[in-house]
Each structure stands twice: as structure tokens, then as C-alpha cells.
Design an enzyme around this catalytic site. Structure first.
Site, PDB file in Angstrom:
ATOM      1  CE  LYS A   1       5.011   5.146   7.098  1.00 33.21           C
ATOM      2  NZ  LYS A   1       4.759   6.486   7.598  1.00 33.21           N
TER       3      LYS A   1
ATOM      4  CE1 TYR B   1      -3.442   3.076   8.686  1.00 33.64           C
ATOM      5  CE2 TYR B   1      -3.409   4.789   7.019  1.00 33.64           C
ATOM      6  CZ  TYR B   1      -3.171   4.374   8.316  1.00 33.64           C
ATOM      7  OH  TYR B   1      -2.673   5.246   9.229  1.00 33.64           O
TER       8      TYR B   1
ATOM      9  CB  CYS C   1      13.044  47.334   6.723  1.00 31.43           C
ATOM     10  SG  CYS C   1      12.096  47.142   5.210  1.00 31.43           S
TER      11      CYS C   1
ATOM     12  CB  CYS D   1       9.517  46.150   7.992  1.00 31.29           C
ATOM     13  SG  CYS D   1       9.508  47.944   7.783  1.00 31.29           S
TER      14      CYS D   1
ATOM     15  CG  ASP E   1       3.793  12.581   4.930  1.00 28.86           C
ATOM     16  OD1 ASP E   1       3.712  12.281   6.131  1.00 28.86           O
ATOM     17  OD2 ASP E   1       4.705  13.262   4.448  1.00 28.86           O
TER      18      ASP E   1
ATOM     19  CB  CYS F   1      11.664  51.512   4.570  1.00 27.42           C
ATOM     20  SG  CYS F   1      11.205  50.605   6.059  1.00 27.42           S
TER      21      CYS F   1
ATOM     22  CE  LYS G   1       9.693   7.688   6.531  1.00 27.01           C
ATOM     23  NZ  LYS G   1       8.830   8.319   7.483  1.00 27.01           N
TER      24      LYS G   1
ATOM     25  CB  CYS H   1       7.815  49.830   4.627  1.00 32.36           C
ATOM     26  SG  CYS H   1       8.882  48.555   3.954  1.00 32.36           S
TER      27      CYS H   1
ATOM     28  CD  GLU I   1      -2.349  -1.132   2.874  1.00 32.60           C
ATOM     29  OE1 GLU I   1      -2.283  -0.123   3.610  1.00 32.60           O
ATOM     30  OE2 GLU I   1      -2.898  -2.188   3.203  1.00 32.60           O
TER      31      GLU I   1
HETATM   32  S1  IVH Z   1      -0.752   0.508   8.873  1.00 29.82           S
HETATM   33  C1  IVH Z   1      -0.112  -1.421  12.923  1.00 29.82           C
HETATM   34  N1  IVH Z   1      -0.925   1.561   6.489  1.00 29.82           N
HETATM   35  O1  IVH Z   1       2.172   5.356   9.167  1.00 29.82           O
HETATM   36  C2  IVH Z   1       0.092  -0.741  11.650  1.00 29.82           C
HETATM   37  N2  IVH Z   1      -0.098   2.924   8.262  1.00 29.82           N
HETATM   38  O2  IVH Z   1       4.529   4.743  10.874  1.00 29.82           O
HETATM   39  C3  IVH Z   1      -0.851   0.346  11.469  1.00 29.82           C
HETATM   40  N3  IVH Z   1       0.400   5.226   7.589  1.00 29.82           N
HETATM   41  O3  IVH Z   1       0.730   5.749  12.324  1.00 29.82           O
HETATM   42  C4  IVH Z   1      -0.493   1.254  10.401  1.00 29.82           C
HETATM   43  N4  IVH Z   1      -0.183   5.008   5.475  1.00 29.82           N
HETATM   44  O4  IVH Z   1      -0.323   7.017  10.409  1.00 29.82           O
HETATM   45  C5  IVH Z   1      -0.574   1.754   7.772  1.00 29.82           C
HETATM   46  N5  IVH Z   1      -1.179   2.370   4.315  1.00 29.82           N
HETATM   47  C6  IVH Z   1      -0.833   2.567   5.602  1.00 29.82           C
HETATM   48  C7  IVH Z   1      -0.369   3.818   6.075  1.00 29.82           C
HETATM   49  C8  IVH Z   1       0.004   3.946   7.418  1.00 29.82           C
HETATM   50  C9  IVH Z   1       0.266   5.846   6.413  1.00 29.82           C
HETATM   51  C10 IVH Z   1       0.921   5.880   8.810  1.00 29.82           C
HETATM   52  C11 IVH Z   1       0.059   5.718  10.029  1.00 29.82           C
HETATM   53  C12 IVH Z   1       0.926   5.132  11.101  1.00 29.82           C
HETATM   54  C13 IVH Z   1       2.293   5.418  10.570  1.00 29.82           C
HETATM   55  C14 IVH Z   1       3.226   4.358  11.057  1.00 29.82           C
END
Ligand code: IVH
Length: 692
Positions: free
Chosen positions: A112, A222, A403, A421, A114, A406, A309, A427, A110
Site C-alpha cells: 500500500k 495498481y 528569543c 525572532c 503512501d 538574543c 495497515k 541575533c 500488494e
Molecule cells: S486499490 C477500489 N492498491 O489506498 C480499490 N489502493 O485506502 C482501489 N493505495 O485511495 C484501491 N496502494 O490511494 C489500491 N496497491 C494499492 C494501493 C492503494 C495505495 C491507496 C489508494 C486508495 C487508498 C485506499
């Protein structure tokens, strides 16, 4: 059908269409029909408070209740994920899992997201609680705020969901919402959010859910937890959750081998640039619950999942010098000049250094090799320095104390990260910035004047503040370089027209710090006249909607300044509106919407329609673009305009629809069935924009 039944029917219909719109991205009715149903429901609920429900779709607009959040313990702790940064670590993860779990299982890959993690609890198909991660054991109850997020279902669809379950996911701010929010914040002198993640987290902790409702947050779910889930595996349950109305990412994939996982990672490492939201990696999870149980968790993270990451796209280049830019509010921003370097497809020559604190924290020095990154923002920022390459004669960076425009000594207010400023009235960039804000479209809309002309008029000594605009004479303008008779006429006419701009927009145009468009409108409708506003004490000011102490102080400060007071007196003498008009009180129906008119109409001329749009707070545009909300199409509407509107997913409405929108005629839609006689419903248009 009695009121109760109709209320229930409307709630069900709205929930369903909301789901189609926000989750499936495949609306079946026009946004306008949705609005009509929502309005009917809200009227019925107002007439029958006994049928009120916190999960009614009408509560999506948020309420004004201010709450201090209560802490709620999580039923199951909210763990985090162990992070990896290389494919070797993923390979280690894979072989460990294979060794411990044996053969037969699948992975789910999946994105991740942000943003900020959320846990949602549903009982009998209704959202009962939304809690932030907090410390993993307990978090903040932010239910009122989460209820305003359109993609979070308040009431589930279908009837095959467990009576009780918890679903977890991420609340995030899409790029478009983030840019809009930061633009608005800059506009009124608020410090912009550093990135969409901070903006999402900050928004979720807002005390006023009506503010949250305007910020355009979104969600992806998720992880689902509960006793009676339909399947014994993650992927299948999430697909099922989609049918209950949850927004589940369409980009999850099942993978069986390390090769498939690396292909997924490689694909998204590049393709993430095209997503309308931030993702900082990929999460790899074991699909089957029995295998997950077997693998277990540490105190911090599950053993059955790992996050990969992405490396932030970064470039290393030399910091040549630092300029200081002064904005309309006097905020001084340090901007780095760099040796040009390639970053994510563009050449970067300048980058933001934010403020003095940030520079000190990073210990960035002129001459250093510095790291440049692009965040959710288009403007790159400096995120670090490579000390190993620092020239031996380097000295710590000294932030300017005057500044650059001015020469006035700068101030740094308590609790603020930026220098200012304080010479607001004299200004040059501050003067110009205020005039440019005053004439801007959403303020006084003096469209005959552009930024360059304002600069020219200022240089020639013809204007030094906003009130001077109303003393300009045609003869003074037509003799200026680059301006002729025609431009002079245009300028004079558009200045003349600005005398009709409603009070709320005038208040916004003044450029009082922290007073944005909404606040200005709220102040106008609360106080109705400038005189009432001027008489109001700090406490009375805070009685207006969404006005807190900080805004009230800023208003008091603005009007207490004798030079501002003199400017306001001159504007008043020039005939600017400092009172709300009766019709203005209800004239905001079209606020934030923009229209393109095409074709001929039965009951109104095009100019009449344009005037109606303006009167109701909407905007007229001449060409169809992604900024257009509605194409108001009559007979013989331009084919090119129609085609473009359809291509861009812009809603097409008829004269009757429009009249209904401003509340002066019956809509041409059949409410009970939700079908409509609008072109949008005849298959000619697909609504894609925001619902409101
Ligand atoms: S699973 C027990 N799936 O990443 C595992 N987390 O570093 C539960 N996050 O606190 C998390 N996308 O806020 C999962 N597809 C994804 C995610 C995800 C973002 C975040 C989440 C979590 C953090 C963990």
C-alpha cells in the site's frame, strides 16, 4: 526522412528509452544520448510547431501555464479500502470471501503506497487526462502536472492496448526527492513538508507544472478499468500494462492461502524499512474479476479487497525538557529532550515538536510520557502523549515568548505556524547562519572557510556580516588559534575567488527569504543587473519566471532594509558581481551536475576542463561518490575511479562528449541509432542516476 517522420521516430525512441529507464530500471542508452535526442526533438518541434503534441516527451519538463484546476467526474467512482490492523481481521475477511465466492479464486497481495491516488485515462495509447481522487465522485484535473512525472507514460508502447481505458495508481514522493525538497525549503525559509505523502499531494496541486517537474515524483499503477481488457483478472492485466510502459510494482504476489498472506505481511512489515519510498501497509485483493463482481462493493469500499495497515514504529518515553532552536531565518523550532529510547534500530534522545500550534493540539507537557515516531524524515517526531501517565502537578506547556539567543520578543506572522525572532541583524545564530549560507558551496563557494572558522571569526569580532568577509586581512587570520599561515592563505584565496561567482549565485548567497537557487537564477537572467532588480516594482518582480507575490514581497522587504542596503553597497565596492555576464546567460548548461576528472585529455588540460565546468554552472569534485553525476575520463584514467564509478552506476563520459554537452563540439554519438561511442555504451557503465 522528413521532419515529421523524424519527430515521430524521436518520440517513439524517447518513449521507449524512458520506459526502460524509469519503469524497467534497465537503460539501454546513456543519459547523455537520451538528452541529445531530446534536444534534437525539441529543436525540431520549435521549428515545426504544426507537429506539436501535448504528449511529446519534450513536455515532461513542464510548462509555465498556471491553471486553476477543473473538476472532472470519475467514470467509475474512486472507492477507498476498508482498513484492518490485525491478522484476525484478515482471517475474517478470508473466511467471508471463501463463504461467498466458493472455492476457486486467488488473492493478490500488494504494497500500500503512501502517496496520493490518481486516475489516468488513455485514449488510443495517449494519456488524455489525470484526475485526483477528490471526493471519490469527482476530482481535480491535474493532467499538466502528471505529464511531468517521468514514470507515467504519455504514449503507450506496443499496440495491443485497449482503445480506451482508465488506470489508477498512486503518485508518491521517494525518500531521496523528499529529503532534497525539504532541505531546499529549509534553506530558503519555507516550512518543510511533514512527510512524503503531504509533499506528493501538495506538489500535485501546484499551479506551475515546471515546479512539479523538478520535484522528483514517481508512480505505481495498481488498478485498471475498461471494456476490452486483455485478461479477466487483475494480476495478468497489470503485468500486461507493464509492457505498455506503466510502472507496476515488482512486489505484487499471488497468494492462495491465509498463511501465504500472513507471510507476505510479515516479510514486508520488516522489509519496508529498506524501500526507497513509504508504504503504510499491504492491500489484499481478489484477482478474478468475475469473483469481484459477485462480491460487489459498499458505497465506500469494494468487498473484494482489504488493506492491512502496518503499525507505525513507535516508542513511549518521557519528555524531560524542551529547547528552542533559532535558525538562519529566525524561525524558532521547539526540540524535545527525551529519556533515551530505542526506535527502529537507533537510540532516540531528541525529537521535533514542530511548533506551538502542534504542541497545543497534542497537549504535550513536560513530564509527560510521549509517543515518538519516525516518518520519512530521519528526525523523529512526537506524535502524541499518554494522558493516563501524566504527573498530577503537570501544567500546560508555555511556548517561549522571547528569543532564547538574543532575548528579543518573538513574533508569529499571520498565517504562519512558526514563531520568529525578528532581530535578524543582531541575533547571533541568524548572523552566523547567514554567513554560513553565504560561503556555502552552491552560493559563494568560499571553501577555505568552514562553519567553525566562521564562528571563531565572529567570536573574535572580525566579522559581523557577509560584507565583513571582504575586509579580512591575512595577518588577522594567521594569528588566530587553530589557524596557521596556510589556512590563512586558503581563506584569503577562496574569498578572492568568490569575486568571480556569477550574479545568480550571488543573489542566492544573500539569503533573501524564499529566494532559492532557481529563483535567484531566474531573477538574474530576467533583470540582468542588481540595479534593474532594485528599481523593479513588486509587479515587475513577479514578471520573472516562478516569482510570485510572496517572493516579490520578500525581495522588496530585503532591499528596503537600510542595513541590508549598506551590506550590498559594501559587497559591490568589494568587487562582487552584481551583473550578469553575457556568457552566464547561457552558462547554466551544467547546473546541478557534478564532475570528477581523471586521466589526460587530447585538447584540454585538466585545469581547463575544470574551469569550463565551473563556467557552465557545474561542480568539480575530487573523489567519486554517489554525489558524482559524471566521471570525465581521459587516457590513463585512474582504475580505482573507473571501478568505483561503475559500481555506483555513475556515467562515464569522454572529452568529446563533454565538449558536446557544453555545446562546443559535435557529440561522439550517432543520433539516428541511439548508439554511442561513450564508455557508457561499451558496456562499461550502467546509468542509474537521474536523467537530467
Ligand atoms: S486499490 C477500489 N492498491 O489506498 C480499490 N489502493 O485506502 C482501489 N493505495 O485511495 C484501491 N496502494 O490511494 C489500491 N496497491 C494499492 C494501493 C492503494 C495505495 C491507496 C489508494 C486508495 C487508498 C485506499
Amino acid at each position: 526522412m522528413n521532419a515529421k517522420e523524424r519527430i515521430e521516430e524521436l518520440r517513439a525512441l524517447l518513449n521507449f528509452h524512458n520506459y526502460l529507464y524509469y519503469v524497467e530500471n534497465a537503460p539501454k542508452i546513456s543519459d547523455y544520448d537520451y538528452d541529445i535526442m531530446l534536444r534534437e526533438l525539441s529543436d525540431l518541434e520549435a521549428a515545426h510547431p504544426e507537429y506539436a503534441s501535448p504528449n511529446s516527451p519534450t513536455n515532461r519538463v513542464g510548462s509555465d501555464i498556471t491553471a486553476t484546476f477543473t473538476q472532472v467526474r470519475h467514470r467509475f467512482p474512486m472507492l477507498s479500502l476498508s482498513n484492518t490492523y490485525s491478522l484476525e481481521e484478515i482471517a475474517d475477511f478470508d473466511s467471508r470471501i471463501r463463504k461467498e465466492a466458493g472455492g476457486d479464486f486467488e488473492y493478490v497481495c500488494e504494497l500500500k503506497f503512501d502517496g496520493t491516488a490518481i486516475s489516468l485515462t488513455y485514449e488510443n495509447g495517449e494519456l488524455v487526462r489525470a484526475v485526483t481522487r477528490g471526493d471519490g465522485t469527482a476530482g481535480d484535473d491535474v493532467t499538466a502536472n502528471v505529464r511531468t512525472i517521468r514514470s507515467v507514460p504519455l504514449k503507450l508502447l506496443g499496440n495491443d492496448y485497449p482503445a480506451f481505458f482508465e488506470i489508477r495508481g498512486e503518485i508518491f514522493m521517494p525518500h531521496a526527492s523528499f529529503r532534497k525538497l525539504n532541505r531546499e525549503r529549509e534553506e530558503i525559509g519555507e516550512v518543510p513538508f511533514a512527510n512524503p505523502r503531504n509533499a506528493a499531494a501538495g506538489t500535485l496541486k501546484q499551479q506551475n507544472s515546471a515546479v512539479v517537474a523538478q520535484r522528483g515524483l514517481d508512480s505505481f499503477l495498481y488498478d485498471i478499468q475498461g471494456e476490452n481488457l486483455p485478461y479477466a483478472s487483475h494480476y495478468e492485466n497489470l503485468q500486461k500494462a507493464k509492457s505498455w510502459g506503466f510502472k507496476v510494482s515488482p512486489d505484487m504476489r499471488k497468494c492462495r492461502t491465509l498463511e501465504e498472506i500472513s507471510a507476505y505481511i510479515a516479510y514486508w512489515d520488516k522489509a519496508r524499512e529498506t524501500l526507497p519510498y513509504d508504504t503504510d501497509g499491504v492491500v489484499i485483493k481478489v484477482n478474478e474479476y468475475n469473483v469481484r463482481r459477485q462480491l460487489g462493493s459498499t458505497a465506500k469500499a469494494p468487498r473484494w479487497a482489504v488493506a492491512y495497515k502496518f503499525k507505525a514504529e513507535q516508542a513511549l518515553t518521557r519528555l524531560l525538557s524542551v529547547d528552542f532552536q533559532v535558525g538562519r531565518t529566525g524561525a524558532v523550532t521547539p526540540v524535545a529532550n527525551l529519556t533515551p529510547v530505542q526506535l527502529a534500530g537507533t537510540t532516540v534522545k531528541r525529537a521535533s515538536l514542530h511548533n506551538a500550534e502542534q504542541i497545543a493540539l497534542l497537549d504535550v507537557r513536560v513530564g509527560d510520557m510521549v509517543y515518538v515516531e519516525k516518518g520519512g524524515e530521519i528526525i523523529p517526531k512526537i506524535t502524541g502523549t499518554d494522558i493516563s501517565q501524566r504527573p498530577t502537578d503537570s501544567t500546560p506547556f508555555v511556548f517561549t515568548d522571547h528569543c532564547p539567543e538574543c532575548g528579543t520578543p518573538l513574533v508569529k506572522p499571520e498565517g504562519e505556524a512558526r514563531h520568529y525572532c525578528p532581530n535578524q541583524l543582531h541575533c547571533p545564530p541568524q548572523i552566523l547562519g547567514r554567513i554560513i549560507h553565504f560561503i556555502s558551496r552552491r552560493a559563494m563557494n568560499i571553501d577555505g572557510l568552514g562553519e567553525e572558522t566562521v564562528e571563531l571569526l565572529y567570536e573574535k569580532g572580525l566579522i559581523g556580516n557577509i560584507a565583513d568577509l571582504y575586509d579580512l586581512k591575512r595577518e588577522q587570520l594567521s594569528v588566530l588559534p587553530r589557524l596557521g599561515e596556510k589556512s590563512a592563505d586558503n581563506i584569503v584565496t577562496s574569498i578572492e575567488n568568490s569575486r568571480k561567482v556569477p550574479f545568480g549565485r550571488v543573489l542566492y548567497a544573500l539569503g533573501i527569504r524564499f529566494v532559492g537557487e532557481t529563483t535567484a537564477k531566474n531573477l538574474a537572467s530576467h533583470f540582468r543587473t542588481l540595479d534593474n532588480l532594485l528599481k523593479a516594482s513588486r509587479e515587475e518582480l513577479t514578471e520573472a519566471e516562478e516569482v510570485g507575490g510572496k517572493i516579490a514581497d520578500s525581495i522588496v522587504r530585503y532591499f528596503a532594509d537600510p542595513e541590508n542596503a549598506a551590506i550590498v553597497d559594501r559587497l559591490r565596492a568589494a568587487g562582487i558581481r552584481f551583473e550578469i555576464e553575457e556568457k552566464e546567460a547561457q552558462a547554466n548548461t551544467l547546473a546541478g551536475l557534478s564532475f570528477v576528472i581523471s586521466g589526460t585529455f587530447e585538447n584540454h588540460s585538466r585545469d581547463e576542463l575544470k574551469e569550463l565546468i565551473e563556467e557552465h554552472g557545474g561542480k568539480n569534485l575530487s573523489t567519486v561518490s554517489s554525489n558524482t553525476t559524471y566521471l570525465l575520463a581521459g587516457a590513463k584514467a585512474g582504475g580505482a575511479k573507473l571501478t568505483k564509478a561503475k559500481k555506483l552506476g555513475i556515467r562515464i563520459i569522454s572529452e568529446a562528449d563533454f565538449m558536446a554537452m557544453i555545446g562546443t563540439a559535435a557529440p561522439s554519438v550517432t543520433l539516428q541509432t541511439g548508439s554511442a561511442a561513450t564508455p557508457a555504451e561499451n558496456g562499461e557503465n550502467t546509468a542509474q542516476g537521474s536523467l537530467f
